[in-house]
Write a protein that holds these residues in place. Structure first.
Motif, PDB file in Angstrom:
ATOM      1  N   GLU A  92       2.334  -3.074   4.707  1.00 45.62           N
ATOM      2  CA  GLU A  92       2.103  -4.407   5.243  1.00 45.62           C
ATOM      3  C   GLU A  92       0.692  -4.961   5.058  1.00 45.62           C
ATOM      4  OE1 GLU A  92       4.046  -5.571   8.735  1.00 45.62           O
ATOM      5  OE2 GLU A  92       5.367  -3.831   8.749  1.00 45.62           O
ATOM      6  N   PHE A  93      -0.296  -4.092   4.795  1.00 48.85           N
ATOM      7  CA  PHE A  93      -1.672  -4.585   4.803  1.00 48.85           C
ATOM      8  C   PHE A  93      -2.471  -4.251   3.545  1.00 48.85           C
ATOM      9  CE2 PHE A  93      -0.347  -3.812   9.198  1.00 48.85           C
ATOM     10  CZ  PHE A  93      -0.417  -5.108   9.686  1.00 48.85           C
ATOM     11  N   ILE A  94      -1.857  -3.598   2.583  1.00 48.98           N
ATOM     12  CA  ILE A  94      -2.547  -3.213   1.350  1.00 48.98           C
ATOM     13  C   ILE A  94      -1.968  -4.017   0.190  1.00 48.98           C
ATOM     14  CG2 ILE A  94      -3.122  -1.280  -0.192  1.00 48.98           C
ATOM     15  CD1 ILE A  94      -4.298  -1.025   2.667  1.00 48.98           C
ATOM     16  N   THR A  95      -2.842  -4.465  -0.710  1.00 48.01           N
ATOM     17  CA  THR A  95      -2.366  -5.233  -1.865  1.00 48.01           C
ATOM     18  C   THR A  95      -1.456  -4.358  -2.730  1.00 48.01           C
ATOM     19  OG1 THR A  95      -4.294  -4.618  -3.180  1.00 48.01           O
ATOM     20  CG2 THR A  95      -4.444  -6.667  -1.916  1.00 48.01           C
ATOM     21  N   ASP A  96      -0.512  -5.003  -3.395  1.00 43.59           N
ATOM     22  CA  ASP A  96       0.477  -4.271  -4.199  1.00 43.59           C
ATOM     23  C   ASP A  96      -0.173  -3.357  -5.232  1.00 43.59           C
ATOM     24  OD1 ASP A  96       2.601  -5.365  -2.824  1.00 43.59           O
ATOM     25  OD2 ASP A  96       2.955  -6.966  -4.287  1.00 43.59           O
ATOM     26  N   ASP A  97      -1.258  -3.808  -5.851  1.00 42.89           N
ATOM     27  CA  ASP A  97      -1.882  -3.021  -6.905  1.00 42.89           C
ATOM     28  C   ASP A  97      -2.586  -1.760  -6.383  1.00 42.89           C
ATOM     29  OD1 ASP A  97      -3.622  -4.894  -5.703  1.00 42.89           O
ATOM     30  OD2 ASP A  97      -5.010  -4.835  -7.386  1.00 42.89           O
ATOM     31  N   PHE A  98      -2.745  -1.634  -5.056  1.00 42.31           N
ATOM     32  CA  PHE A  98      -3.405  -0.459  -4.490  1.00 42.31           C
ATOM     33  C   PHE A  98      -2.521   0.349  -3.546  1.00 42.31           C
ATOM     34  CE2 PHE A  98      -7.247  -1.947  -6.312  1.00 42.31           C
ATOM     35  CZ  PHE A  98      -8.117  -0.861  -6.310  1.00 42.31           C
ATOM     36  N   LYS A  99      -1.274  -0.070  -3.356  1.00 40.79           N
ATOM     37  CA  LYS A  99      -0.379   0.643  -2.433  1.00 40.79           C
ATOM     38  C   LYS A  99      -0.245   2.126  -2.795  1.00 40.79           C
ATOM     39  CE  LYS A  99       2.565  -3.261  -1.065  1.00 40.79           C
ATOM     40  NZ  LYS A  99       2.225  -3.530   0.281  1.00 40.79           N
ATOM     41  N   THR A 100      -0.019   2.432  -4.061  1.00 40.78           N
ATOM     42  CA  THR A 100       0.169   3.821  -4.489  1.00 40.78           C
ATOM     43  C   THR A 100      -1.101   4.640  -4.270  1.00 40.78           C
ATOM     44  OG1 THR A 100       1.804   3.138  -6.129  1.00 40.78           O
ATOM     45  CG2 THR A 100       0.812   5.309  -6.425  1.00 40.78           C
ATOM     46  N   ALA A 101      -2.246   4.090  -4.619  1.00 40.64           N
ATOM     47  CA  ALA A 101      -3.510   4.823  -4.477  1.00 40.64           C
ATOM     48  C   ALA A 101      -3.856   5.063  -3.013  1.00 40.64           C
ATOM     49  CB  ALA A 101      -4.637   4.058  -5.174  1.00 40.64           C
ATOM     50  N   VAL A 102      -3.678   4.046  -2.164  1.00 38.09           N
ATOM     51  CA  VAL A 102      -3.988   4.214  -0.745  1.00 38.09           C
ATOM     52  C   VAL A 102      -3.024   5.207  -0.113  1.00 38.09           C
ATOM     53  CG1 VAL A 102      -4.101   3.048   1.491  1.00 38.09           C
ATOM     54  CG2 VAL A 102      -5.103   1.966  -0.523  1.00 38.09           C
ATOM     55  N   GLN A 103      -1.741   5.124  -0.471  1.00 36.41           N
ATOM     56  CA  GLN A 103      -0.766   6.086   0.057  1.00 36.41           C
ATOM     57  C   GLN A 103      -1.148   7.507  -0.350  1.00 36.41           C
ATOM     58  OE1 GLN A 103       1.945   5.306   2.230  1.00 36.41           O
ATOM     59  NE2 GLN A 103       1.619   7.492   2.497  1.00 36.41           N
ATOM     60  N   ALA A 104      -1.636   7.681  -1.578  1.00 36.69           N
ATOM     61  CA  ALA A 104      -2.058   9.010  -2.042  1.00 36.69           C
ATOM     62  C   ALA A 104      -3.227   9.534  -1.214  1.00 36.69           C
ATOM     63  CB  ALA A 104      -2.434   8.955  -3.523  1.00 36.69           C
ATOM     64  N   VAL A 105      -4.183   8.662  -0.874  1.00 43.20           N
ATOM     65  CA  VAL A 105      -5.319   9.071  -0.040  1.00 43.20           C
ATOM     66  C   VAL A 105      -4.824   9.506   1.335  1.00 43.20           C
ATOM     67  CG1 VAL A 105      -7.363   8.202   1.171  1.00 43.20           C
ATOM     68  CG2 VAL A 105      -7.057   7.738  -1.258  1.00 43.20           C
ATOM     69  N   SER A 111      -2.407  16.312   4.296  1.00 41.30           N
ATOM     70  CA  SER A 111      -2.300  17.703   3.865  1.00 41.30           C
ATOM     71  C   SER A 111      -3.620  18.458   4.048  1.00 41.30           C
ATOM     72  CB  SER A 111      -1.849  17.782   2.401  1.00 41.30           C
ATOM     73  OG  SER A 111      -2.867  17.322   1.546  1.00 41.30           O
ATOM     74  N   GLY A 112      -4.605  17.793   4.697  1.00 37.89           N
ATOM     75  CA  GLY A 112      -5.870  18.462   4.991  1.00 37.89           C
ATOM     76  C   GLY A 112      -6.991  18.181   4.018  1.00 37.89           C
ATOM     77  N   GLN A 113      -6.717  17.406   2.961  1.00 42.42           N
ATOM     78  CA  GLN A 113      -7.750  17.072   1.972  1.00 42.42           C
ATOM     79  C   GLN A 113      -8.330  15.701   2.313  1.00 42.42           C
ATOM     80  OE1 GLN A 113      -4.804  17.771  -1.351  1.00 42.42           O
ATOM     81  NE2 GLN A 113      -6.715  18.444  -2.316  1.00 42.42           N
ATOM     82  N   GLU A 114      -9.549  15.693   2.804  1.00 44.61           N
ATOM     83  CA  GLU A 114     -10.163  14.448   3.227  1.00 44.61           C
ATOM     84  C   GLU A 114     -10.796  13.737   2.035  1.00 44.61           C
ATOM     85  OE1 GLU A 114     -12.568  15.712   6.509  1.00 44.61           O
ATOM     86  OE2 GLU A 114     -10.784  16.099   7.718  1.00 44.61           O
ATOM     87  N   THR A 115     -10.877  12.416   2.146  1.00 45.87           N
ATOM     88  CA  THR A 115     -11.399  11.593   1.060  1.00 45.87           C
ATOM     89  C   THR A 115     -12.606  10.801   1.552  1.00 45.87           C
ATOM     90  OG1 THR A 115      -9.202  11.351   0.092  1.00 45.87           O
ATOM     91  CG2 THR A 115     -10.844   9.707  -0.531  1.00 45.87           C
ATOM     92  N   ALA A 116     -13.648  10.765   0.734  1.00 46.73           N
ATOM     93  CA  ALA A 116     -14.839   9.980   1.062  1.00 46.73           C
ATOM     94  C   ALA A 116     -15.055   8.909  -0.005  1.00 46.73           C
ATOM     95  CB  ALA A 116     -16.067  10.886   1.142  1.00 46.73           C
ATOM     96  N   ASN A 117     -15.515   7.756   0.441  1.00 49.46           N
ATOM     97  CA  ASN A 117     -15.929   6.670  -0.446  1.00 49.46           C
ATOM     98  C   ASN A 117     -14.832   6.191  -1.396  1.00 49.46           C
ATOM     99  OD1 ASN A 117     -18.526   6.715   0.710  1.00 49.46           O
ATOM    100  ND2 ASN A 117     -19.077   8.411  -0.629  1.00 49.46           N
ATOM    101  N   PHE A 118     -13.656   5.954  -0.832  1.00 46.39           N
ATOM    102  CA  PHE A 118     -12.541   5.393  -1.599  1.00 46.39           C
ATOM    103  C   PHE A 118     -12.564   3.877  -1.406  1.00 46.39           C
ATOM    104  CE2 PHE A 118      -8.098   3.927  -1.662  1.00 46.39           C
ATOM    105  CZ  PHE A 118      -7.783   4.236  -2.983  1.00 46.39           C
ATOM    106  N   GLU A 119     -12.633   3.150  -2.503  1.00 42.94           N
ATOM    107  CA  GLU A 119     -12.714   1.695  -2.444  1.00 42.94           C
ATOM    108  C   GLU A 119     -11.338   1.084  -2.663  1.00 42.94           C
ATOM    109  OE1 GLU A 119     -14.936  -1.849  -4.896  1.00 42.94           O
ATOM    110  OE2 GLU A 119     -15.907   0.117  -4.808  1.00 42.94           O
ATOM    111  N   PHE A 120     -10.964   0.166  -1.758  1.00 45.40           N
ATOM    112  CA  PHE A 120      -9.672  -0.502  -1.887  1.00 45.40           C
ATOM    113  C   PHE A 120      -9.714  -1.863  -1.193  1.00 45.40           C
ATOM    114  CE2 PHE A 120      -9.429   1.344   2.241  1.00 45.40           C
ATOM    115  CZ  PHE A 120      -8.559   0.550   2.980  1.00 45.40           C
TER     116      PHE A 120
END
Length: 156
Positions: A92-105, A111-120
């Motif tokens: 509902e709040f992420i642009t279509d072109d970034f939905k897959t990348a944000v979902q992956a983050v 799964s316990g893998q934290e992400t730093a400095n992801f731009e979206f």
């Protein structure tokens, strides 16, 4: 809550079960209580810290539904807490072109893998696209079970 003899209020987590006689008839109840006053106070402080932070902070549960949305996130994006709580963040709040990348983050954080400095980009209530720099951290309960993700952002 319970009140002590001195008049102090104590928050108690109570577990109760029925007490039965030899024939299986209910003859009473047995309860075990645990003082959780300190934990509740700590949770209130944590909530206050999140809500008053000068960075947008959001949280999602393991299904990706928003369960934390601070004042700064509201001010930045324009959606109130009531408008976002329980909604799927990515859908509902992420642009279509970034939905897959944000979902992956989010999936990595779950799964316990934290992400730093992801731009979206996020879409504001007014329809504007804003760029956010995100740190995504796994949220765990007291037993260490993953219960979601908390994201701390920065409007860039």
């Amino acid at each position: 809550p319970l009140m002590t003899k001195a008049g102090a209020r104590i928050e108690v987590l109570l577990n109760a079960t029925t007490r039965r006689d030899e024939q299986g008839n209910v003859i009473g109840a047995v309860g075990i209580g645990q003082d959780i006053t300190g934990r509740i106070a700590q949770e209130r402080e944590y909530s206050k810290l999140i809500d008053t932070a000068n960075a947008p902070i959001f949280g999602v549960d393991t299904q990706g539904r928003v369960n934390v949305w601070n004042q700064c996130a509201k001010d930045l994006v324009g959606y109130t807490i009531d408008e976002v709580m329980g909604k799927k963040l990515v859908e509902e709040f992420i642009t279509d072109d970034f939905k897959t990348a944000v979902q992956a983050v989010l999936d990595q954080a779950l799964s316990g893998q934290e992400t730093a400095n992801f731009e979206f980009p996020l879409i504001t209530k007014a329809g504007a696209r804003i760029e956010v720099l995100l740190n995504a951290t796994t949220r765990r309960d007291e037993q260490g079970n993953v219960i979601g993700v908390v994201g701390i952002g920065q409007d860039i």
